[in-house]
Design an enzyme around this catalytic site. Structure first.
Site, PDB file in Angstrom:
ATOM      1  N   HIS A   5       0.862  -1.195   0.000  1.00  0.00           N
ATOM      2  CA  HIS A   5       0.000   0.000   0.000  1.00  0.00           C
ATOM      3  C   HIS A   5       0.897   1.244   0.000  1.00  0.00           C
ATOM      4  O   HIS A   5       1.962   1.240   0.617  1.00  0.00           O
ATOM      5  CB  HIS A   5      -0.915  -0.010   1.230  1.00  0.00           C
ATOM      6  N   GLU A  46      -3.412   2.664  -7.519  1.00  0.00           N
ATOM      7  CA  GLU A  46      -3.777   3.749  -6.613  1.00  0.00           C
ATOM      8  C   GLU A  46      -2.795   4.907  -6.787  1.00  0.00           C
ATOM      9  O   GLU A  46      -1.716   4.903  -6.187  1.00  0.00           O
ATOM     10  CB  GLU A  46      -3.713   3.270  -5.160  1.00  0.00           C
TER      11      GLU A  46
END
Ligand code: PEP
Length: 250
Positions: free
Chosen positions: A96, A169
């Site tokens: 992430h 992302e």
């Protein structure tokens, strides 16, 4: 391929709060529309309670925000895939952007996590995405290729592709309220799809590609309908059951 609606609760929610939100979501999305799956990703401390709250909910799954690539050992503060599975998790995130950019995780470590997590029986969501400076410098394709290749470098080519998701992302869209435009999302997801096909052959078409970055009830249905968008990874708008349910049902 089922579309995945993933809720990343980051460092939010006590055990009781997580259980309440999960139960409320299971009630609001008692029957997710056909072809849709819901994944809840609470902090480690709330995995068991969240899992218990969705135990009987159809097409609800439990995931972890991180893992360490070892079964056990002297890795203070870390957590193994076996421990996550013991808490009921079947998915985990790897790489992430907050772990890459705040905690300094390298491409190589993210690759180790991805390979080890898959080998341990978890499904892995490998997160990739460019910073604003990288985008402005025209380095989108280079960054996505580097992170995707490194992230998947230790994964056997005959892996079941349905156990892999890549989440695109853009770092500049995470938690900022800025959303990538449709054309930008289609371009980036097309790049990821090509890379997946290059690595896994025709099976690369079966791995899911998620978009993440300020997804909200108002933009979810447009995003989810775009080419090569097989789901969304949602942070801020996943914290309230009512708001996230409107994304799942959008
Ligand atoms: C995320 O945490 O992966 C994310 C996309 O956050 P947000 O939806 O808040 O931008």
């Amino acid at each position: 391929m089922n579309k995945l609606f993933a809720a990343n609760w980051k460092m939010h929610k006590t055990r009781a709060e997580a259980a309440t939100t999960a139960s409320e979501l299971a009630r609001l999305c008692a029957a997710p529309p056909a072809g849709r799956e819901v994944l809840l990703i609470p902090p480690f401390t709330a995995l068991a309670e969240t899992g218990a709250a969705i135990a009987t909910a159809d097409r609800f799954f439990l995931g972890a925000q991180n893992l360490y690539p070892a079964d056990h050992g002297a890795f203070t503060g870390e957590i193994s895939p076996a421990m996550l599975k013991d808490c009921g998790a079947t998915f985990a995130l790897a790489g992430h952007s907050e772990r890459r950019h705040i905690l300094g995780e390298s491409d190589a470590l993210v690759g180790e996590k991805t390979a080890f997590g898959l080998a341990s029986g978890l499904k892995i969501i490998l997160c990739v995405g460019e910073t604003l400076d990288e985008r402005k410098a025209g380095r989108l394709a280079e960054v996505i290729e580097r992170q995707t290749r490194a992230g998947l470098s230790g994964v056997p080519v005959d892996v079941d592709p349905e156990r892999i998701c890549v989440a695109y992302e853009p770092v500049w869209a995470i938690g900022t309220g800025l959303v990538a435009g449709s054309a930008e999302i289609v371009e980036a997801h097309g790049l990821v799809r090509k890379l997946l096909e290059g690595i896994f052959g025709a099976n690369g078409r079966l791995a899911r590609i998620l978009y993440g970055g300020s997804v909200k009830p108002g933009n979810a249905s447009e995003i989810i309908g775009l080419d090569n968008v097989d789901g969304v990874l949602v942070g801020g708008a996943s914290l309230k059951a009512d708001e996230f349910s409107r994304i799942v049902l959008a």
